[in-house]
Design an enzyme around this catalytic site. Structure first.
Site, PDB file in Angstrom:
ATOM      1  N   ASP A 140      52.555  99.011  54.004  1.00  0.00           N
ATOM      2  CA  ASP A 140      53.581  99.096  52.962  1.00  0.00           C
ATOM      3  C   ASP A 140      54.475 100.303  53.230  1.00  0.00           C
ATOM      4  O   ASP A 140      54.461 101.285  52.499  1.00  0.00           O
ATOM      5  CB  ASP A 140      52.919  99.193  51.588  1.00  0.00           C
ATOM      6  CG  ASP A 140      53.909  99.107  50.443  1.00  0.00           C
ATOM      7  OD1 ASP A 140      55.088  98.786  50.698  1.00  0.00           O
ATOM      8  OD2 ASP A 140      53.505  99.349  49.292  1.00  0.00           O
ATOM      9  N   ASP A 179      55.870  90.988  53.583  1.00  0.00           N
ATOM     10  CA  ASP A 179      56.851  92.091  53.697  1.00  0.00           C
ATOM     11  C   ASP A 179      56.998  92.669  55.100  1.00  0.00           C
ATOM     12  O   ASP A 179      57.898  93.492  55.320  1.00  0.00           O
ATOM     13  CB  ASP A 179      56.520  93.250  52.744  1.00  0.00           C
ATOM     14  CG  ASP A 179      56.620  92.869  51.282  1.00  0.00           C
ATOM     15  OD1 ASP A 179      57.157  91.787  50.985  1.00  0.00           O
ATOM     16  OD2 ASP A 179      56.149  93.640  50.435  1.00  0.00           O
ATOM     17  N   ASP A 319      51.019  95.392  40.997  1.00  0.00           N
ATOM     18  CA  ASP A 319      51.832  95.664  42.189  1.00  0.00           C
ATOM     19  C   ASP A 319      51.663  97.101  42.661  1.00  0.00           C
ATOM     20  O   ASP A 319      52.052  97.436  43.784  1.00  0.00           O
ATOM     21  CB  ASP A 319      53.315  95.427  41.884  1.00  0.00           C
ATOM     22  CG  ASP A 319      53.621  93.972  41.591  1.00  0.00           C
ATOM     23  OD1 ASP A 319      53.029  93.101  42.250  1.00  0.00           O
ATOM     24  OD2 ASP A 319      54.442  93.702  40.691  1.00  0.00           O
TER      25      ASP A 319
END
Length: 343
Positions: A140, A179, A319
């Site tokens: 991330d 992502d 999240d």
């Protein structure tokens, strides 16, 4: 005077019928070959299209993990006498959702055994499990709430464990690295991620696992830029791509986006995460308030390249530590109850 050759006995001519039989046999062989090729092209007869050539969601319903966090929360609420919460969480748990594989929870050497148990259970139920592979290095790199992942050297062996176990199933689906490609643009990690994900694609394809690469969403990286990355990774070798994973863009926005991305990638199929987009939040991606459950999972046959709506990110899981949420991936009872009530 005639020569002796004129009196030599003549060799009998071969009957013309033999030649005719040979021609007929050759023609029949050609016709059989054409029939075989036609059967393969039309997907009839004993020839089945491969894992990347067919929409497996049209063949079987999706699998709801009985050990999901929502199911565990329902059991705990029931044990505590919180009946209303137990019913809300059980409703979430009954809907098929993605089963996320991270190296932190399922490390190398263990992930294969876990996946084998999941796909065996799904096979016995006659359903299709959706596995979400989420362990790329510096995972991330944009948000930071789900930071982690493996180093480059350990990544591919870990994916191979997943692929080997999932490949033993009758049908299984992998959504590869949410992502990763879109974030690679922002984090300037294109070269590393293209290399790693293209190798992961090879491993999953070889194992016969239906695979969707993550394709970002309609509010992020421009379609042409993302399409180029998808092509470099090998979107033409897998079933297609996934959009809106763990995001809140509306179905209409995502289908329009995905159709464009499909055209730019040679007609790739796609799936859309509709778990929490009943209201839609085009800007805030991290636990935005006032959301609702979206369309229930199911396959689609509407003339587009959309294979199915999925709940890839399980609704009710946070999240990240934003807007009052717990760490990413943890079950958030208050938000789960709100989603069920609103949706």
């Amino acid at each position: 005077m005639p020569s002796d050759a004129a009196f030599e006995p003549q060799r009998p001519r071969r009957p013309r019928r033999a030649g005719l039989v040979a021609v007929v046999a050759a023609t029949a062989a050609v016709l059989v070959l054409l029939a075989v090729l036609a059967a393969r092209g039309l997907e009839v007869g004993p020839f089945q299209p491969g894992a990347q050539e067919r929409n497996v969601f049209a063949e079987r319903p999706q699998y709801a993990d009985p050990g999901s966090r929502a199911a565990q929360a329902a059991a705990q609420a029931r044990a505590d006498g919180r009946t209303a919460e137990a019913e809300a969480f059980a409703e979430l748990a009954s809907v098929p959702a993605g089963i996320w594989l991270t190296p932190e929870e399922h490390p190398p050497g263990e992930v294969g055994g876990y996946v084998a148990e999941v796909v065996e259970s799904a096979d016995e139920a006659g359903r299709v499990p959706v596995l979400v592979v989420y362990g790329v290095p510096d995972r991330d790199c944009t948000g930071g709430f789900s930071a982690g992942g493996l180093d480059a050297e350990a990544y591919l062996p870990w994916v191979r464990e997943v692929a080997t176990a999932a490949g033993g199933a009758d049908r299984a689906v992998v959504v590869l690295e949410p992502d990763a490609l879109a974030a690679a643009v922002e984090c300037d990690r294109r070269e590393e991620r293209v290399a790693l994900l293209s190798q992961a694609v090879d491993v999953l394809v070889e194992a016969g696992v239906t695979t969707y690469l993550d394709g970002g969403h309609s509010g992020w990286v421009p379609a042409r830029e993302l399409a180029e990355l998808l092509r470099q990774v090998g979107v033409d070798e897998v079933r297609g791509f996934a959009t809106n994973v763990a995001n809140y863009q509306t179905d209409a926005a995502e289908v329009a986006w995905a159709e464009r991305l499909s055209r730019l990638t040679g007609g790739a199929s796609y799936v859309v995460d509709s778990g929490r987009n009943g209201v839609g939040s085009p800007e805030d991606w991290c636990n935005p308030p006032g959301q609702a459950l979206g369309q229930r999972p199911g396959y689609v046959d509407d003339g587009t390249r959309l294979d199915a709506y999925l709940w890839i990110k399980p609704p009710g899981e946070s999240d990240g530590e934003c807007n009052g949420g717990p760490p990413a991936g943890q079950f958030w009872p208050e938000r789960a109850s709100q989603l069920v009530t609103a949706g």
